[in-house]
Write a protein that holds these residues in place. Structure first.
Motif, PDB file in Angstrom:
ATOM      1  N   THR A   1      41.380  39.330  39.921  1.00 30.48           N
ATOM      2  CA  THR A   1      41.702  38.144  39.126  1.00 30.48           C
ATOM      3  C   THR A   1      40.484  37.237  39.014  1.00 30.48           C
ATOM      4  O   THR A   1      39.629  37.193  39.898  1.00 30.48           O
ATOM      5  N   GLY A   2      40.436  36.507  37.902  1.00 29.46           N
ATOM      6  CA  GLY A   2      39.463  35.444  37.720  1.00 29.46           C
ATOM      7  C   GLY A   2      40.186  34.122  37.682  1.00 29.46           C
ATOM      8  O   GLY A   2      41.180  33.977  36.951  1.00 29.46           O
ATOM      9  N   LEU A   3      39.740  33.146  38.478  1.00 31.16           N
ATOM     10  CA  LEU A   3      40.392  31.836  38.559  1.00 31.16           C
ATOM     11  C   LEU A   3      39.404  30.757  38.133  1.00 31.16           C
ATOM     12  O   LEU A   3      38.199  30.859  38.390  1.00 31.16           O
ATOM     13  N   ASP A   4      39.928  29.707  37.487  1.00 28.64           N
ATOM     14  CA  ASP A   4      39.055  28.593  37.123  1.00 28.64           C
ATOM     15  C   ASP A   4      38.920  27.629  38.299  1.00 28.64           C
ATOM     16  O   ASP A   4      39.413  27.890  39.401  1.00 28.64           O
ATOM     17  N   ARG A   5      38.269  26.499  38.083  1.00 31.48           N
ATOM     18  CA  ARG A   5      37.975  25.575  39.172  1.00 31.48           C
ATOM     19  C   ARG A   5      39.223  24.949  39.787  1.00 31.48           C
ATOM     20  O   ARG A   5      39.185  24.431  40.906  1.00 31.48           O
ATOM     21  N   GLU A   6      40.338  24.981  39.067  1.00 29.24           N
ATOM     22  CA  GLU A   6      41.593  24.445  39.584  1.00 29.24           C
ATOM     23  C   GLU A   6      42.521  25.543  40.079  1.00 29.24           C
ATOM     24  O   GLU A   6      43.682  25.285  40.393  1.00 29.24           O
ATOM     25  N   GLY A   7      42.009  26.774  40.132  1.00 30.49           N
ATOM     26  CA  GLY A   7      42.823  27.885  40.621  1.00 30.49           C
ATOM     27  C   GLY A   7      43.734  28.506  39.585  1.00 30.49           C
ATOM     28  O   GLY A   7      44.592  29.329  39.926  1.00 30.49           O
ATOM     29  N   VAL A   8      43.563  28.155  38.317  1.00 34.88           N
ATOM     30  CA  VAL A   8      44.375  28.735  37.244  1.00 34.88           C
ATOM     31  C   VAL A   8      43.793  30.099  36.868  1.00 34.88           C
ATOM     32  O   VAL A   8      42.580  30.246  36.680  1.00 34.88           O
ATOM     33  N   GLU A   9      44.663  31.089  36.740  1.00 33.19           N
ATOM     34  CA  GLU A   9      44.209  32.440  36.442  1.00 33.19           C
ATOM     35  C   GLU A   9      43.681  32.537  35.017  1.00 33.19           C
ATOM     36  O   GLU A   9      44.323  32.110  34.064  1.00 33.19           O
ATOM     37  N   ARG A  10      42.485  33.128  34.871  1.00 32.78           N
ATOM     38  CA  ARG A  10      41.852  33.315  33.570  1.00 32.78           C
ATOM     39  C   ARG A  10      41.904  34.756  33.098  1.00 32.78           C
ATOM     40  O   ARG A  10      41.912  35.021  31.891  1.00 32.78           O
ATOM     41  N   PHE A  11      41.887  35.708  34.020  1.00 41.32           N
ATOM     42  CA  PHE A  11      42.047  37.106  33.630  1.00 41.32           C
ATOM     43  C   PHE A  11      42.573  37.900  34.818  1.00 41.32           C
ATOM     44  O   PHE A  11      42.545  37.446  35.968  1.00 41.32           O
ATOM     45  N   ARG A  12      43.048  39.093  34.506  1.00 39.09           N
ATOM     46  CA  ARG A  12      43.605  40.005  35.512  1.00 39.09           C
ATOM     47  C   ARG A  12      43.250  41.421  35.084  1.00 39.09           C
ATOM     48  O   ARG A  12      43.593  41.851  33.983  1.00 39.09           O
ATOM     49  N   ILE A  13      42.542  42.154  35.957  1.00 34.05           N
ATOM     50  CA  ILE A  13      42.067  43.494  35.630  1.00 34.05           C
ATOM     51  C   ILE A  13      42.631  44.477  36.649  1.00 34.05           C
ATOM     52  O   ILE A  13      42.499  44.265  37.864  1.00 34.05           O
ATOM     53  N   PRO A  14      43.261  45.569  36.207  1.00 34.10           N
ATOM     54  CA  PRO A  14      43.834  46.541  37.153  1.00 34.10           C
ATOM     55  C   PRO A  14      42.761  47.202  38.017  1.00 34.10           C
ATOM     56  O   PRO A  14      41.651  47.478  37.559  1.00 34.10           O
ATOM     57  N   LEU A  15      43.109  47.468  39.279  1.00 33.54           N
ATOM     58  CA  LEU A  15      42.277  48.229  40.192  1.00 33.54           C
ATOM     59  C   LEU A  15      43.046  49.467  40.641  1.00 33.54           C
ATOM     60  O   LEU A  15      44.279  49.433  40.742  1.00 33.54           O
ATOM     61  N   PRO A  16      42.343  50.562  40.951  1.00 29.36           N
ATOM     62  CA  PRO A  16      43.047  51.790  41.337  1.00 29.36           C
ATOM     63  C   PRO A  16      43.635  51.744  42.735  1.00 29.36           C
ATOM     64  O   PRO A  16      44.498  52.559  43.078  1.00 29.36           O
ATOM     65  N   ASP A  17      43.165  50.823  43.573  1.00 33.21           N
ATOM     66  CA  ASP A  17      43.632  50.730  44.952  1.00 33.21           C
ATOM     67  C   ASP A  17      43.320  49.322  45.439  1.00 33.21           C
ATOM     68  O   ASP A  17      42.820  48.482  44.684  1.00 33.21           O
TER      69      ASP A  17
END
Length: 354
Positions: free
Chosen positions: A44-60
């Motif tokens: 996940t990518g979070l901004d300075r306030e902890g709001v999620e900006r993106f989510r990328i799947p991982l295999p494990d």
């Protein structure tokens, strides 16, 4: 999609297209691996306030990530002892490269770009020799592996870039082997250290904790080169000494606090945004501790279940938990966000502060 990426890569090579920046990925300030409620794993990518900006799947399950200093590229590392790392375009989740540890090696879950972003350095175990290695990967060549050098010890876990272009490595001292999973093979003879390496891999200095069961694990570096180290105790938890230290080259370790609330385990460590404080987390102890980086005094102890990720924020510190909470923590605390996912061990600041 492949043709589009090839076309854009051609434009970049000729200088006709602008080089992407983190703004193109939504201006995230942090990266964190996480587990979804259905058991899948993501970065996940979070901004300075902890709001999620993106989510990328991982295999494990992921552990930590390395953020490119200027481009929206992240390298997600498998949890120790892992054999994969993914180089991800954080704009669309595309896998730019898949890194595999060479034969006889496994990753330890951490890595670092150099200041230019041209090279990636990864902590690895030469498990037949029982020695630590730092792998070197060339970004311009599609993250091809171009070499390696000794880590200065056994079991290198974390690695951080220093202001002079060299590196500091937390050699935890623990020997492992993929055939034995996460079993620690040498606890009676382990020898942890903090190793300082030049940009070319030459060993400049190392310093060992007073107790050989204090495994040096995680690092933070302030802008002036002051190093903070978090340790994990490999003996009887009741007898654990202080597990947090500050260090400057040429000096002994300056130990901070005690281990009474940590259950023998420091999960992450970070300087505050202004560099005046250093914080550690213990998910096992359910504790975050904040120390004054000058005096070494404990200024705050926060009880928070399954807290582990911590990183510099604009005016202090941000922390994450396995219960999905994002917390502002310095001399005061505030829960900023709650999400239906479990953040993993580390909150990685994309643009280091402090």
């Amino acid at each position: 999609m492949a043709n589009r990426r090839q076309f854009l890569a051609g434009l970049l090579a000729t200088g006709l297209a602008p080089v992407p920046t983190w703004a193109d990925a939504g201006n995230p300030a942090y990266l964190s691996a996480a587990r979804l409620p259905d058991g899948r794993y993501v970065l996940t990518g979070l901004d300075r306030e902890g709001v999620e900006r993106f989510r990328i799947p991982l295999p494990d399950r992921g552990h930590a990530a390395a953020a490119h200093p200027t481009q929206p590229i992240a390298v997600a590392f498998a949890r120790r002892p892992g054999r994969f790392a993914l180089v991800l375009d954080c704009r669309d989740g595309a896998v730019l490269a898949q890194l595999h540890s060479p034969e006889g090696r496994h990753f330890y879950g951490h890595g670092s770009f150099d200041a230019s972003g041209d090279y990636l350095f990864t902590t690895e175990n030469d498990y037949d020799a029982g020695e630590g290695r730092i792998g070197v990967w060339d970004a311009a060549k599609g993250y091809a592996r171009i070499g390696e050098f000794a880590s200065g010890g056994v079991g290198p876990h974390d690695i951080k870039l220093l202001p002079d272009g060299g590196f500091v490595v937390a050699n935890g001292g623990i020997d492992t082997h993929p055939d034995s999973g996460r079993l620690k093979l040498n606890l009676s003879t382990m020898q942890p250290n903090l190793a300082y390496l030049s940009a070319t891999g030459a060993l400049l200095e190392n310093v060992a904790p007073a107790h050989h069961h204090a495994s040096t694990r995680h690092l933070a570096v302030r802008a002036d080169g002051l190093v903070a180290v978090g340790m994990q105790w490999q003996g009887d938890v009741a007898s654990a000494p202080a597990l947090v230290a500050l260090h400057r080259r040429g000096a002994p370790l300056q130990m901070l606090g005690d281990a009474s609330a940590l259950d023998g385990y420091v999960g992450s460590i970070a300087f505050s945004g202004d560099g005046a404080q250093v914080a550690i987390t213990s998910p096992r102890g359910g504790t975050l501790e904040v120390f004054d980086a000058t005096s070494g005094a404990l200024v705050q102890r926060l009880a928070e279940a399954d807290i582990c990720g911590v990183a510099a924020a604009d005016h202090g510190l941000l922390a994450t938990t396995g219960l999905g909470h994002v917390i502002r923590a310095d001399t005061a605390t505030q829960t900023l966000q709650s999400a239906s996912l479990a953040y993993d061990n580390h909150l990685v600041a994309i643009a280091p502060r402090g």
